[in-house]
Write an enzyme that holds these catalytic residues in place. Sequence first.
Site, short mmCIF file in Angstrom:
data_model
loop_
_atom_site.label_atom_id
_atom_site.label_comp_id
_atom_site.label_asym_id
_atom_site.label_seq_id
_atom_site.Cartn_x
_atom_site.Cartn_y
_atom_site.Cartn_z
N LYS A 122 17.63 -14.82 2.03
CA LYS A 122 18.37 -16.45 1.71
C LYS A 122 17.29 -17.22 1.04
O LYS A 122 15.98 -16.81 1.12
CB LYS A 122 18.53 -16.98 3.08
CG LYS A 122 19.79 -17.98 3.54
CD LYS A 122 21.46 -17.91 2.97
CE LYS A 122 22.34 -17.75 2.86
NZ LYS A 122 23.07 -18.03 2.76
N ASP A 162 26.08 -20.34 -1.50
CA ASP A 162 26.68 -20.92 -0.19
C ASP A 162 26.30 -22.62 0.14
O ASP A 162 26.95 -23.42 -1.14
CB ASP A 162 24.96 -21.21 0.87
CG ASP A 162 24.56 -20.99 1.92
OD1 ASP A 162 25.29 -19.67 2.83
OD2 ASP A 162 24.16 -21.84 2.54
P1 NDP Z 1 29.85 -25.97 0.52
O1 NDP Z 1 29.18 -26.40 0.11
O2 NDP Z 1 31.40 -25.34 -0.73
O3 NDP Z 1 30.53 -26.81 1.56
C1 NDP Z 1 30.36 -27.24 2.98
C2 NDP Z 1 30.61 -28.18 3.06
O4 NDP Z 1 30.52 -28.80 5.01
C3 NDP Z 1 31.37 -29.79 3.16
O5 NDP Z 1 32.50 -30.28 3.37
C4 NDP Z 1 30.53 -30.52 3.10
O6 NDP Z 1 30.62 -31.51 3.11
C5 NDP Z 1 30.00 -29.80 5.16
N1 NDP Z 1 28.81 -29.93 5.52
C6 NDP Z 1 27.35 -29.28 4.99
N2 NDP Z 1 26.59 -30.16 6.19
C7 NDP Z 1 27.42 -30.44 6.69
C8 NDP Z 1 26.18 -31.55 7.78
N3 NDP Z 1 24.55 -30.96 7.95
N4 NDP Z 1 27.59 -32.48 8.92
C9 NDP Z 1 28.20 -31.55 8.77
N5 NDP Z 1 28.94 -31.09 7.52
C10 NDP Z 1 28.65 -30.86 6.63
O7 NDP Z 1 30.23 -24.66 1.39
P2 NDP Z 1 30.49 -23.15 2.03
O8 NDP Z 1 32.31 -23.68 1.98
O9 NDP Z 1 29.94 -21.83 0.75
O10 NDP Z 1 29.63 -23.69 3.50
C11 NDP Z 1 30.06 -23.31 4.22
C12 NDP Z 1 29.47 -22.55 5.02
O11 NDP Z 1 30.45 -20.85 5.04
C13 NDP Z 1 27.96 -22.83 5.07
O12 NDP Z 1 27.13 -22.30 6.96
C14 NDP Z 1 28.17 -21.06 5.08
O13 NDP Z 1 25.90 -20.76 5.11
C15 NDP Z 1 28.67 -20.56 5.46
N6 NDP Z 1 29.13 -19.04 4.12
C16 NDP Z 1 28.98 -19.04 2.99
C17 NDP Z 1 29.57 -18.63 2.03
C18 NDP Z 1 29.85 -19.00 0.81
O14 NDP Z 1 30.53 -17.47 0.44
N7 NDP Z 1 29.96 -19.78 0.41
C19 NDP Z 1 29.48 -16.84 2.65
C20 NDP Z 1 29.26 -16.96 4.13
C21 NDP Z 1 29.02 -17.61 4.90
P3 NDP Z 1 29.58 -32.21 2.90
O15 NDP Z 1 30.52 -32.78 1.43
O16 NDP Z 1 29.58 -33.86 3.05
O17 NDP Z 1 28.08 -32.18 2.32
#
Ligand code: NDP
Length: 450
Positions: A122, A162
């Site tokens: 990571k 991510d």
């Molecule tokens: P994105 O950046 O596309 O979206 C993240 C979302 O989560 C946004 O809506 C963001 O809001 C919100 N967010 C981020 N940090 C916080 C916080 N501290 N408090 C509240 N909301 C928050 O990321 P992904 O959708 O790709 O990832 C989401 C989750 O899924 C993560 O935990 C990631 O590790 C996990 N994941 C992702 C994978 C992938 O293929 N993309 C694979 C496996 C797991 P804002 O816009 O305000 O930042």
Amino acid sequence: MSKEMEAVIQKDPNEREFHQAVSEVLESVKPVLDKNQEYRHANIISRITEPERVIMFRVPWADDRGEIHVNRGFRIEMNSAIGPYKGGLRFHPSVNLSILKFLAFEQVFKNALTTLPMGGGKGGSDFDPKGKSDLEVMRFCQSFMAELFRHIGHNTDIPAGDIGVGAREIGYLFGMYKKLKNEFTGVLTGKSLNWGGSLIRPEATGYGAVYFAQEMLSTRKESLDGKTCIVSGSGNVAQYATEKIMELGGKVVTFSDSSGYVYDEKGVDRDKLNYVMQLKNIKRGRIQEYAEKYPEAVYTPVDPNQDFNPLWNHKADCAFPSATQNEINENDAANLLKNGVYVVSEGANMPTVPEGVNLFLDNKNMLYAPGKAANAGGVAVSGLEMAQNSMRIKWSREEVDMRLKEIMRSIHTSCVDAAEEYGTPGNYVNGANIAGFVKVVEAMIDQGVV
Ligand code: NDP
């Protein structure tokens, strides 16, 4: 607390998230260690909790006004026993060594569960893409890759996206890698379709978490049809979890971001989801704007220091946390149970605090899937992207989706079987940890002390 856990804490006392992830795995695998004394003789816990390599580097870049900024870049190469390091890059101001080590540690077991030959890693940076212009993001990505390129490669370490790293960032990172190495290889996954990406990769994590929920429900001869679902986040995982829930007849009533959440009692439909995709992926706006566009929805700002998050306090059947780590605290878990939620499938990594996980596990009606099983679809399709790149072929959407479904089904079966073998039937946390752990440890032992 076990001696092994004490040693992990003593070594890096400030790495709270890393301790949380290790502690959960060590608890689950205790009966495996008791049964297989050779694992203890091989000192496997000390070895598996120490990254094979940690790379930390300076990332200087200039903003549009010519001001110079410095961020910190990281890559954790955690474990390569069953394949090259594989795992995403996160760009978010909260990024630090502890968070990336927890993510890399979880990734090792998740990747093992997919049955594909991928080790775990990571990386990322404390850079915040929010509010930056495309050119600023490009300059940052180029500077980040100017160091990272010497540590990665399609047979060594293959990063992906991510939080904060989507198609735009992967494009800039790939462009710089290609220029520096003078080679066009599948060194990153999540690439765009016309230059090596796989169909269904953007959808895979969200779809996979929903397929896993379907698998859990099918053990009770139920399905998602007619179920009300709470989804957190509004990024990649949240968007495609919502798409698949709708396709399978469920109703999604929430989206969130780090400022607050919207509750839409009528439910999200195709037009509303298209709006969110446009808002978040192109316009890069805030979820609050959803309630301005659709007055039937209510926006509530959320203070992260509140005792509970009202997002998790609505009547529903299922929850798909898809934002970030520790977004469900103990009160939130209690509220979910109180409101009738009996399926939790984690799209995010480690979104539930340990006290919340225990509440879920103690409730016999709850079907609870931890992230390392439920969100493995993303990395699984990244593995399929790597396979297509190596063979220089492209599978159809139907073919990749069929393989994704098959992989999610097989992860579900592995979790159920391992949990049963070690006397905790229905406990997907133990199942996922044990099944992933045994596969990696067996490979480590075969390869000697390296
Ligand atoms: P994105 O950046 O596309 O979206 C993240 C979302 O989560 C946004 O809506 C963001 O809001 C919100 N967010 C981020 N940090 C916080 C916080 N501290 N408090 C509240 N909301 C928050 O990321 P992904 O959708 O790709 O990832 C989401 C989750 O899924 C993560 O935990 C990631 O590790 C996990 N994941 C992702 C994978 C992938 O293929 N993309 C694979 C496996 C797991 P804002 O816009 O305000 O930042």
